[in-house]
Motif scaffolding. Structure first.
Motif, short mmCIF file in Angstrom:
data_model
loop_
_atom_site.label_atom_id
_atom_site.label_comp_id
_atom_site.label_asym_id
_atom_site.label_seq_id
_atom_site.Cartn_x
_atom_site.Cartn_y
_atom_site.Cartn_z
N PHE A 440 14.14 -37.51 137.16
CA PHE A 440 13.18 -36.64 136.11
C PHE A 440 11.69 -37.13 135.80
CE2 PHE A 440 17.76 -35.67 135.23
CZ PHE A 440 17.52 -34.26 135.40
N ASP A 441 11.30 -38.09 136.31
CA ASP A 441 10.24 -38.78 136.06
C ASP A 441 8.82 -38.19 136.78
OD1 ASP A 441 11.04 -39.75 138.20
OD2 ASP A 441 10.33 -41.80 137.96
N VAL A 448 9.09 -35.29 131.47
CA VAL A 448 10.38 -35.22 130.73
C VAL A 448 10.38 -36.93 130.27
CG1 VAL A 448 12.77 -35.13 131.40
CG2 VAL A 448 11.10 -33.61 132.71
N VAL A 450 13.64 -39.21 129.10
CA VAL A 450 14.92 -39.14 129.30
C VAL A 450 15.64 -40.33 128.48
CG1 VAL A 450 17.20 -39.09 130.60
CG2 VAL A 450 15.02 -38.11 131.60
N SER A 451 16.67 -40.09 127.63
CA SER A 451 17.02 -41.21 126.73
C SER A 451 18.50 -40.94 127.13
CB SER A 451 16.88 -41.01 125.25
OG SER A 451 17.67 -42.12 124.46
N ALA A 452 19.13 -42.08 127.88
CA ALA A 452 20.67 -41.89 128.29
C ALA A 452 21.12 -43.39 127.94
CB ALA A 452 20.92 -41.79 129.53
N GLN A 457 21.80 -44.46 136.04
CA GLN A 457 21.25 -43.40 136.67
C GLN A 457 21.40 -43.87 138.15
OE1 GLN A 457 17.04 -42.23 136.65
NE2 GLN A 457 17.34 -41.12 138.68
N TYR A 476 24.02 -39.47 136.14
CA TYR A 476 24.18 -40.58 135.29
C TYR A 476 25.44 -40.89 135.15
CZ TYR A 476 19.10 -39.90 134.20
OH TYR A 476 17.74 -39.82 134.25
N ILE A 488 23.15 -37.88 126.70
CA ILE A 488 22.11 -37.93 127.18
C ILE A 488 20.89 -36.75 126.57
CG2 ILE A 488 22.74 -36.28 128.93
CD1 ILE A 488 20.79 -37.94 131.06
N PHE A 490 16.90 -35.13 126.70
CA PHE A 490 15.77 -34.76 126.97
C PHE A 490 14.63 -34.42 126.12
CE2 PHE A 490 19.15 -33.93 130.01
CZ PHE A 490 18.65 -34.69 131.23
#
Length: 496
Positions: A440-441, A448, A450-452, A457, A476, A488, A490
């Motif tokens: 998603f980068d 985006v 992303v925090s997961a 990933q 993920y 997760i 976004f």
């Protein structure tokens, strides 16, 4: 017929003309067999209404061809009263063509083809012989009786309850119409109870929503069924009387979900084939076309394969679309015809079930304009959560999406899988920007974050097809030693 409805009608019949085999009096379309029964039934009202050259003779011959495909020999069979998917396939038989619902026979063809026969006999009886009218009535009655047996558990693997909106509303029309025509009180009462049940579910707790909620494809069939109930249903039937209310409230809700810039309804979707109705047809687009004109609403290219599938029903819809138009209020219509500029939309909801979802269910989805300069609509990028587990908490904000699995021990709760599609060639072609999708980068026109926490990933994979769309699989994994609630998040920003 309005110019908009006539345009839909004309294109529908044109597509039917291009596939019609005058020797078999059938439409050619490859779907379990070659000679498609439902497509042929949908073509009939177009022929009888146009009535040019040998149209009427062809229409009558097509009616007889469709009637010949109905299963009526074995009253006890689960498929009694429905129709062959295609004229050139065998009857369900163990060892030859295994009897399996939605495979060797489709119980819903009773409703799809039955309601089409209702329209034919109600609109065009002056063109039909008394004998043919009786045969049509016999067919609708057999379809009604077969459909009345369905209750969500019987026959085996059945799924028809009031929540199955499009089929339930069509069944009420079939049963009510033939019950009234033949003064059969059992059928009349069944249709009345069905209509009452559908209306009670729709109005439960003042919600005014259907069991099949936010389903762009099946909203199209629902609109056909509601308009046909108004046009052909018994005057005092609950479904006939309630249909205007459902149409009015349904289109208010569609307007609330519609993004006129992106040309799509925001998710989540209870049932969806396409995730982008500007590139792949959703049947609701036919209603938009017939009411307002093809310049409004989500409309794919005229030659798009799914549109060439869906539009075969367009002639039938065009004949009743006035009943939809007259029940859409002015404020709603202004939204449905508006222009817009919002390049990002996010939809999600929290759900739990005790069974699997299937790939029509879209519990969370992000749309954005991945190439805003594309016409007629911006090119839509999207990524959606593929439902792998039975309990999902998904919350959408104006620029955020948070997804978690509250039951971390449930099957499928060990992975978050997202389907990414709608990446324009200007982003990936070496002669253009030459970008590679690795997650998603690095997406066109979308920032985006992303925090997961604690998730891993996986490597991105391209090439799988999800319904209409070729996708990048971005997943993920939840490690085996993970503790807590997998989540997760976004943070999203449209950057173009």
């Amino acid at each position: 017929m309005t110019l908009a409805a006539q345009s839909l009608f004309d294109y529908s019949v044109q597509v039917g003309d291009s596939r019609y085999d005058p020797s078999f009096n059938y439409i050619w379309y490859q779907d379990r067999g070659q000679l498609n029964t439902r497509f042929t039934a949908w073509y009939i009202p177009g022929l009888l209404y146009r009535a040019e050259g040998d149209d009427i003779e062809r229409g009558i011959a097509a009616i007889e061809s469709v009637l010949d495909t109905q299963y009526t020999k074995n009253y006890e069979a689960a498929w009694y009263g429905t129709f062959k998917d295609a004229a050139d396939i065998p009857d369900p038989k163990p060892g030859l063509y295994e009897p399996e619902i939605f495979e060797s026979y489709d119980p819903n063809w009773r409703e799809f083809i039955g309601t089409q026969l209702v329209q034919v006999v109600e609109e065009f009886s002056c063109l039909l012989s008394k004998d043919l009218i009786l045969r049509i009535e016999d067919a609708v009655e057999a379809a009604a009786v077969g459909g009345m047996r369905r209750n969500g558990t019987f026959p085996k693997d059945d799924n028809l309850t009031s929540e199955y909106s499009n089929i339930a509303i069509m069944r009420a029309l079939n049963v009510g119409c033939i019950g009234t025509r033949r003064n059969n009180q059992t059928l009349i009462e069944f249709a009345r109870q069905s209509g009452n049940d559908i209306m009670a579910l729709f109005q439960r707790e003042g919600q005014n929503v259907l069991g099949e909620y936010n389903a762009p494809n099946y909203y199209g069939i629902v609109n056909w069924a509601l308009a046909a109930n108004i046009a052909y249903g018994p005057a005092d039937a609950p479904m006939t009387l309630g249909a205007p209310l459902i149409i009015r409230e349904l289109w208010k809700d569609i307007a609330a979900h519609y993004n006129p810039f992106l040309g799509n309804m925001a998710g989540p979707y209870d049932r969806a084939y396409t995730r982008d109705a500007t590139t792949h047809s959703a049947i609701i687009s036919l209603t938009w076309w017939g009411v307002f004109g093809r310049e409004y609403g989500p409309q794919p290219l005229r030659g798009e394969p799914d549109l060439l599938y869906d539009v075969v029903q367009g002639a039938a819809i065009a004949l009743v679309v006035n009943h939809i138009a007259e029940n859409i209020d002015d404020d709603t219509a202004s939204v449905l015809k508006a222009k817009g500029c919002a390049g990002l939309m996010i939809g999600a909801y929290t759900v739990k079930t005790d069974k699997g979802w299937g790939d029509q269910f879209v519990p969370a989805i992000v749309h954005w304009a991945s190439e805003p300069e594309h016409s007629t609509y911006p090119y839509n990028g999207f990524f959606s959560l593929y439902p792998t587990t039975t309990a999902i908490e998904a919350v959408a904000g104006p620029s955020s999406l948070t997804i978690s699995y509250p039951d971390s021990t449930a099957e499928g709760a060990d992975i978050f899988t997202f389907a990414l599609s709608g990446i324009p060639p200007s982003w990936t072609l070496p002669s253009k920007k030459g970008n590679m999708i690795t997650g998603f980068d690095n997406l066109p026109c979308l920032g985006v974050n992303v925090s997961a926490p604690g998730l891993l990933q996986l490597e991105v994979v391209y090439g799988v097809q999800l319904r209409d769309h070729f996708i990048y699989n971005i997943s993920y994994a939840v490690p085996a030693n993970f503790s807590g609630t997998p989540q997760i998040e976004f943070e999203l920003k449209h950057t173009c």
